[in-house]
Structure formats: C-alpha cells, structure tokens
Design a protein around this motif. Structure first.
Motif, PDB file in Angstrom:
ATOM      1  N   ASP A 181      66.592  42.692 -20.107  1.00  0.00           N
ATOM      2  CA  ASP A 181      65.475  43.453 -19.562  1.00  0.00           C
ATOM      3  C   ASP A 181      64.777  42.682 -18.436  1.00  0.00           C
ATOM      4  OD1 ASP A 181      66.011  45.406 -21.410  1.00  0.00           O
ATOM      5  OD2 ASP A 181      64.537  44.689 -22.869  1.00  0.00           O
ATOM      6  N   ALA A 182      64.601  41.397 -18.616  1.00  0.00           N
ATOM      7  CA  ALA A 182      63.946  40.576 -17.578  1.00  0.00           C
ATOM      8  C   ALA A 182      64.782  40.543 -16.302  1.00  0.00           C
ATOM      9  CB  ALA A 182      63.725  39.154 -18.103  1.00  0.00           C
ATOM     10  N   ILE A 183      66.102  40.413 -16.474  1.00  0.00           N
ATOM     11  CA  ILE A 183      66.985  40.377 -15.302  1.00  0.00           C
ATOM     12  C   ILE A 183      66.945  41.716 -14.572  1.00  0.00           C
ATOM     13  CG2 ILE A 183      69.392  40.202 -14.567  1.00  0.00           C
ATOM     14  CD1 ILE A 183      69.803  38.175 -16.828  1.00  0.00           C
ATOM     15  N   ALA A 184      66.948  42.820 -15.326  1.00  0.00           N
ATOM     16  CA  ALA A 184      66.909  44.147 -14.705  1.00  0.00           C
ATOM     17  C   ALA A 184      65.610  44.349 -13.941  1.00  0.00           C
ATOM     18  CB  ALA A 184      67.072  45.220 -15.781  1.00  0.00           C
ATOM     19  N   LEU A 185      64.476  43.909 -14.521  1.00  0.00           N
ATOM     20  CA  LEU A 185      63.189  44.028 -13.839  1.00  0.00           C
ATOM     21  C   LEU A 185      63.178  43.165 -12.568  1.00  0.00           C
ATOM     22  CD1 LEU A 185      60.281  45.035 -13.741  1.00  0.00           C
ATOM     23  CD2 LEU A 185      59.645  43.098 -15.221  1.00  0.00           C
ATOM     24  N   TYR A 186      63.737  41.972 -12.685  1.00  0.00           N
ATOM     25  CA  TYR A 186      63.796  41.080 -11.521  1.00  0.00           C
ATOM     26  C   TYR A 186      64.597  41.732 -10.396  1.00  0.00           C
ATOM     27  CZ  TYR A 186      65.377  37.213  -8.614  1.00  0.00           C
ATOM     28  OH  TYR A 186      65.684  36.422  -7.557  1.00  0.00           O
ATOM     29  N   ARG A 187      65.711  42.338 -10.739  1.00  0.00           N
ATOM     30  CA  ARG A 187      66.541  42.993  -9.725  1.00  0.00           C
ATOM     31  C   ARG A 187      65.793  44.121  -9.027  1.00  0.00           C
ATOM     32  NH1 ARG A 187      72.325  43.456 -12.993  1.00  0.00           N
ATOM     33  NH2 ARG A 187      72.961  41.249 -12.693  1.00  0.00           N
ATOM     34  N   ILE A 188      65.047  44.914  -9.784  1.00  0.00           N
ATOM     35  CA  ILE A 188      64.303  46.035  -9.199  1.00  0.00           C
ATOM     36  C   ILE A 188      63.265  45.521  -8.208  1.00  0.00           C
ATOM     37  CG2 ILE A 188      62.713  47.915  -9.697  1.00  0.00           C
ATOM     38  CD1 ILE A 188      64.188  48.273 -12.379  1.00  0.00           C
ATOM     39  N   VAL A 189      62.490  44.516  -8.647  1.00  0.00           N
ATOM     40  CA  VAL A 189      61.452  43.955  -7.773  1.00  0.00           C
ATOM     41  C   VAL A 189      62.083  43.299  -6.536  1.00  0.00           C
ATOM     42  CG1 VAL A 189      59.586  42.265  -7.614  1.00  0.00           C
ATOM     43  CG2 VAL A 189      59.869  43.621  -9.714  1.00  0.00           C
ATOM     44  N   PHE A 190      63.160  42.566  -6.763  1.00  0.00           N
ATOM     45  CA  PHE A 190      63.836  41.885  -5.646  1.00  0.00           C
ATOM     46  C   PHE A 190      64.347  42.885  -4.612  1.00  0.00           C
ATOM     47  CE2 PHE A 190      67.775  40.348  -3.718  1.00  0.00           C
ATOM     48  CZ  PHE A 190      67.330  39.181  -3.124  1.00  0.00           C
ATOM     49  N   LEU A 191      64.932  43.988  -5.066  1.00  0.00           N
ATOM     50  CA  LEU A 191      65.462  44.985  -4.130  1.00  0.00           C
ATOM     51  C   LEU A 191      64.348  45.639  -3.327  1.00  0.00           C
ATOM     52  CD1 LEU A 191      68.250  46.701  -6.292  1.00  0.00           C
ATOM     53  CD2 LEU A 191      68.551  45.183  -4.342  1.00  0.00           C
ATOM     54  N   GLU A 192      63.207  45.899  -3.965  1.00  0.00           N
ATOM     55  CA  GLU A 192      62.099  46.517  -3.242  1.00  0.00           C
ATOM     56  C   GLU A 192      61.557  45.580  -2.157  1.00  0.00           C
ATOM     57  OE1 GLU A 192      60.982  49.541  -3.350  1.00  0.00           O
ATOM     58  OE2 GLU A 192      62.425  50.132  -4.885  1.00  0.00           O
ATOM     59  N   ILE A 193      61.432  44.300  -2.510  1.00  0.00           N
ATOM     60  CA  ILE A 193      60.957  43.328  -1.513  1.00  0.00           C
ATOM     61  C   ILE A 193      62.010  43.104  -0.437  1.00  0.00           C
ATOM     62  CG2 ILE A 193      60.223  40.927  -1.184  1.00  0.00           C
ATOM     63  CD1 ILE A 193      59.059  41.001  -3.993  1.00  0.00           C
ATOM     64  N   ALA A 194      63.296  43.107  -0.824  1.00  0.00           N
ATOM     65  CA  ALA A 194      64.382  42.880   0.137  1.00  0.00           C
ATOM     66  C   ALA A 194      64.451  43.987   1.175  1.00  0.00           C
ATOM     67  CB  ALA A 194      65.722  42.764  -0.591  1.00  0.00           C
ATOM     68  N   SER A 243      57.217  50.598   5.614  1.00  0.00           N
ATOM     69  CA  SER A 243      57.719  49.631   4.636  1.00  0.00           C
ATOM     70  C   SER A 243      56.598  49.127   3.742  1.00  0.00           C
ATOM     71  CB  SER A 243      58.366  48.446   5.369  1.00  0.00           C
ATOM     72  OG  SER A 243      59.456  48.872   6.158  1.00  0.00           O
ATOM     73  N   ALA A 244      55.436  48.844   4.332  1.00  0.00           N
ATOM     74  CA  ALA A 244      54.308  48.374   3.526  1.00  0.00           C
ATOM     75  C   ALA A 244      53.817  49.453   2.563  1.00  0.00           C
ATOM     76  CB  ALA A 244      53.174  47.933   4.446  1.00  0.00           C
ATOM     77  N   ALA A 245      53.839  50.702   3.023  1.00  0.00           N
ATOM     78  CA  ALA A 245      53.402  51.796   2.146  1.00  0.00           C
ATOM     79  C   ALA A 245      54.340  51.941   0.947  1.00  0.00           C
ATOM     80  CB  ALA A 245      53.336  53.094   2.941  1.00  0.00           C
ATOM     81  N   GLU A 246      55.646  51.852   1.210  1.00  0.00           N
ATOM     82  CA  GLU A 246      56.602  51.969   0.106  1.00  0.00           C
ATOM     83  C   GLU A 246      56.470  50.809  -0.868  1.00  0.00           C
ATOM     84  OE1 GLU A 246      60.466  52.292   1.757  1.00  0.00           O
ATOM     85  OE2 GLU A 246      60.082  54.198   2.787  1.00  0.00           O
ATOM     86  N   LEU A 247      56.326  49.582  -0.302  1.00  0.00           N
ATOM     87  CA  LEU A 247      56.187  48.427  -1.181  1.00  0.00           C
ATOM     88  C   LEU A 247      54.861  48.482  -1.951  1.00  0.00           C
ATOM     89  CD1 LEU A 247      57.317  45.720  -2.131  1.00  0.00           C
ATOM     90  CD2 LEU A 247      56.174  44.629  -0.182  1.00  0.00           C
ATOM     91  N   GLY A 248      53.799  48.906  -1.288  1.00  0.00           N
ATOM     92  CA  GLY A 248      52.511  49.026  -1.978  1.00  0.00           C
ATOM     93  C   GLY A 248      52.551  50.057  -3.091  1.00  0.00           C
ATOM     94  N   GLY A 249      53.210  51.174  -2.834  1.00  0.00           N
ATOM     95  CA  GLY A 249      53.327  52.188  -3.883  1.00  0.00           C
ATOM     96  C   GLY A 249      54.103  51.689  -5.077  1.00  0.00           C
ATOM     97  N   PHE A 250      55.175  50.965  -4.808  1.00  0.00           N
ATOM     98  CA  PHE A 250      55.962  50.422  -5.922  1.00  0.00           C
ATOM     99  C   PHE A 250      55.156  49.409  -6.717  1.00  0.00           C
ATOM    100  CE2 PHE A 250      58.522  46.822  -7.383  1.00  0.00           C
ATOM    101  CZ  PHE A 250      59.287  47.446  -8.362  1.00  0.00           C
ATOM    102  N   VAL A 269      61.989  45.383   2.652  1.00  0.00           N
ATOM    103  CA  VAL A 269      61.041  45.024   3.718  1.00  0.00           C
ATOM    104  C   VAL A 269      61.527  43.781   4.460  1.00  0.00           C
ATOM    105  CG1 VAL A 269      58.665  44.392   4.233  1.00  0.00           C
ATOM    106  CG2 VAL A 269      59.150  46.030   2.391  1.00  0.00           C
ATOM    107  N   CYS A 270      61.853  42.749   3.696  1.00  0.00           N
ATOM    108  CA  CYS A 270      62.279  41.494   4.329  1.00  0.00           C
ATOM    109  C   CYS A 270      63.611  41.632   5.046  1.00  0.00           C
ATOM    110  CB  CYS A 270      62.377  40.389   3.269  1.00  0.00           C
ATOM    111  SG  CYS A 270      60.800  39.984   2.504  1.00  0.00           S
ATOM    112  N   GLY A 271      64.485  42.488   4.517  1.00  0.00           N
ATOM    113  CA  GLY A 271      65.797  42.657   5.147  1.00  0.00           C
ATOM    114  C   GLY A 271      65.693  43.208   6.556  1.00  0.00           C
ATOM    115  N   THR A 272      64.773  44.159   6.752  1.00  0.00           N
ATOM    116  CA  THR A 272      64.584  44.711   8.100  1.00  0.00           C
ATOM    117  C   THR A 272      64.087  43.644   9.063  1.00  0.00           C
ATOM    118  OG1 THR A 272      64.026  46.856   7.109  1.00  0.00           O
ATOM    119  CG2 THR A 272      63.450  46.514   9.422  1.00  0.00           C
ATOM    120  N   VAL A 273      63.124  42.833   8.579  1.00  0.00           N
ATOM    121  CA  VAL A 273      62.602  41.756   9.428  1.00  0.00           C
ATOM    122  C   VAL A 273      63.704  40.758   9.759  1.00  0.00           C
ATOM    123  CG1 VAL A 273      60.917  39.893   9.594  1.00  0.00           C
ATOM    124  CG2 VAL A 273      60.306  42.027   8.452  1.00  0.00           C
ATOM    125  N   MET A 274      64.462  40.334   8.767  1.00  0.00           N
ATOM    126  CA  MET A 274      65.523  39.351   8.992  1.00  0.00           C
ATOM    127  C   MET A 274      66.589  39.892   9.927  1.00  0.00           C
ATOM    128  SD  MET A 274      64.596  36.648   7.509  1.00  0.00           S
ATOM    129  CE  MET A 274      66.130  35.763   7.786  1.00  0.00           C
TER     130      MET A 274
END
Length: 362
Positions: free
Chosen positions: A79-92, A54-61, A94-99
């Motif tokens: 455009d800002a909302i679309a970028l926010y969604r992309i970043v949020f999904l990538e972080i989610a 998970s850290a490798a995938e998030l680091g690569g992104f 990792v965090c989703g697995t932990v949660m």
C-alpha cells in the motif's frame, strides 16, 4: 622560459589548415551563457503556458490527498509503495514538463553554436585533467579569474534588474493576501513572470555578447607567427628551394625536348638576335603550321644554330617574330591571324626545295 610564441608575435591570420585542424580536434568556440539564457527562456515558457494548469492539477490532487487521508490504505508495504507511485507520478507530470523544456533548450543552444561531431581527442584520458596543479591553475589562473569576474558581474547585473523589477512586489503580495486563494496564485505567478522576463532580457544581452566574444577570442587564439605560416607552407607545399629546383629541372627537360624537335622543323622565323620560332608543316598531315620550338636570346641563337646545321631555312622577320612569340605556345598550331604571313614563308621554303632538286638533276 617557454618556447611558445607570445600573443604579440602572432600577427598573421590563421590559415585554412590551422582552422581545419583545430575544428577536427574539437576546439570550437562555445559560449556558456547561451545555454543559461536558453534555460531561463524555457522556464519562462513553462510559467507562461504550462504552470497554471499544471499547478492547478497538482493542487487539486494534493488537496484531495490531504483532506481525504483516511481513504488511503497504508496497512502493508504494498500500500505504501502504491501511494508513493501515485504521488510521484502527479509530481513528475509537472517536473517532467519543466525538465523536458530545460533539456531541449540546452541542447538547442549547444547545437546552434556548433555542429555536433565525435572527437576522440576530447575523451582521451590526460594526466592534466586529474593533476591538482593544473586544476589549481585553471581555477586561479588568468583565465579562471576572468571567468570569475564575468560570473560576478553577471550576478550583479541580473540581481540589479531583479531588484528593480520587484520594487513594488511587496505591495502586490500584501494586497493579494486578502484575495481568494486562486487570485493570490495568479498574483504570485505574475510576479514570477516579471522576474523571469527581467532575467531573460538581461541574459539575452549577455549571451549575444558572450557568443561574439567567444568567437573573436577563439579566432585571436588561432593567430600565427610569420615563422609558423612559413613552416606550415613548407609542410603542405614543400620547401621553396626544393620546389624552385624542381621547376628548374622541369624547364631544362622541356628545353632539351624542344631543341631535339628543331631538326624536324620546316622553317624558323627570327628576330636577328632576340626571338626565334621553329615551325613544322607537312602537307596532308598538318592542318596548320605547328610550333615545335621557341625561345629568346641564347635559346633563340641555339635554335638558329641547330637550324643552320640541318639546312632549315631561317627567315628574319622582326615584327612577325615578336608578335608570334607572345601568342604561340610549343606543340600547338599557330593562331589564324598568322596564317597568311606564315603561308607565304612556307611557299618560299617549298620553292627553295624545288629549286634545289632541279639543280641536283642538272
């Protein structure tokens, strides 16, 4: 002074009814340390089996996100909302697995302690729940101070084990700083695993001890005084005096029915004063003699008196009367071992009856 009994007077184990009522109210033993242990175990599982990928995938992104910032369009709100969604999904990811691991571990730790049940009493509004005085007593009362002491002791023990685990971590970190970034990431992960293993090991001991203590303390709180046991017995089975009176009335009714059946007896077997057994035998109707009445002492004398009044033969057979009295019951046929002795008495009764009829004919 409070009318509640003190703990010293609660010397009796709780009854099944007391335990059942307490469980139905939702007052069950529960260890708060078990979910905490499960949470650390879930984090350890995540670090061992999921964190690296998970850290490798998030680091690569994030590296792509930062190095190619010009490729991301931010000209409009969309455009800002679309970028926010992309970043949020990538972080989610990792965090989703932990949660998910944390929630699953917490639920499992709670469900394994007690079977889930819906208790309306626990969610009913109570003034004590919002009372500042009650809240203050819960926080700073004896139980609150015990919980504070437990938390402080746990913090000190866990902190001591973590410090012992990290005694050489500074050397490992300094050595890792001159290694490639990927190798340094592995070093950090290994240190995190060591910390989590130490904490989980300590929490295992604490959780086991707390589960045992919570169940022991719950059982001790349910102990009852002798008076509470007596009161509960009265509620469930009735007042002993009333029950004794009911049994006495039942025995009187049974005795009256038994005495009313004596006139229909064929013969009475008696010990001169102590025992009397009245038997009925009708040819063609009874397979064996039936006991219609039996008694000791005064009841035995009463049976003999009724028998004489109705002309029923009374045979004084002390040994037979004693042995039969212990083994026969009213309204039941006599046991087979008495057939021979009783048959002889029945034949004598019929001979007496035949002799009486011949005398009447003369």
């Amino acid at each position: 002074m409070s009318d509640a009994p003190d703990k010293e007077s609660k010397t009796e184990e709780p009854t099944e009814k007391k335990v059942r009522d307490t469980v139905e109210k939702g007052q069950l033993p529960f260890s708060r340390e078990a979910p905490a242990f499960a949470s650390f175990l879930a984090i350890l599982v995540f670090v061992l089996f999921f964190a690296r990928d998970s850290a490798a995938e998030l680091g690569g992104f994030l590296s792509i996100f930062i190095e190619r910032a010009e490729e991301w369009q931010l000209g409009t709100q969309s455009d800002a909302i679309a970028l926010y969604r992309i970043v949020f999904l990538e972080i989610a990811k990792v965090c989703g697995t932990v949660m998910l691991l944390l929630v699953s571990a917490g639920l499992a730790a709670s469900l394994l302690q007690n079977t889930p049940r819906f208790v309306l009493e626990r969610i009913r509004p109570k003034a004590s729940h919002i009372s500042p005085v009650k809240g203050w007593s819960r926080l700073f009362g004896a139980r609150g101070m015990v919980e504070f002491a437990k938390s402080l002791g746990k913090l000190l023990v866990v902190g001591g084990f973590v410090a012992w685990t990290l005694r050489a971590a500074d050397v490992r970190l300094l050595s890792g700083m001159i290694t490639p970034p990927l190798a340094f990431t592995v070093t950090i992960r290994d240190i995190a695993v060591d910390i989590l293993v130490a904490v989980t090991a300590v929490m295992t001991v604490i959780a086991v001890a707390d589960i045992a203590w919570s169940r022991f303390s719950w059982r001790q709180d349910l102990r009852m005084t002798r008076q509470e046991v007596k009161d509960e017995l009265k509620q469930t089975e009735g007042d002993p005096i009333v029950r004794a009176r009911q049994r006495s009335l039942a025995r009187d009714r049974a005795r009256r029915r038994m005495m009313a059946a004596v006139p229909r007896a064929t013969l009475v077997i008696a010990n001169p004063t102590h025992y009397a057994i009245a038997l009925r035998y009708r040819r063609g109707e009874d397979a064996a003699p039936v006991v219609v009445a039996k008694g000791q002492d005064l009841i035995a004398l009463k049976i003999r008196e009724i028998a004489r009044e109705h002309g029923i033969p009374v045979f004084e057979e002390p040994s037979l009367a004693r042995s039969m009295y212990k083994q026969v019951s009213v309204d039941s046929m006599i046991p087979s071992e008495f057939y021979k002795a009783v048959a002889e008495l029945v034949r004598r009764v019929y001979r007496i009856g035949e002799g009486t009829r011949k005398g009447d004919m003369k």
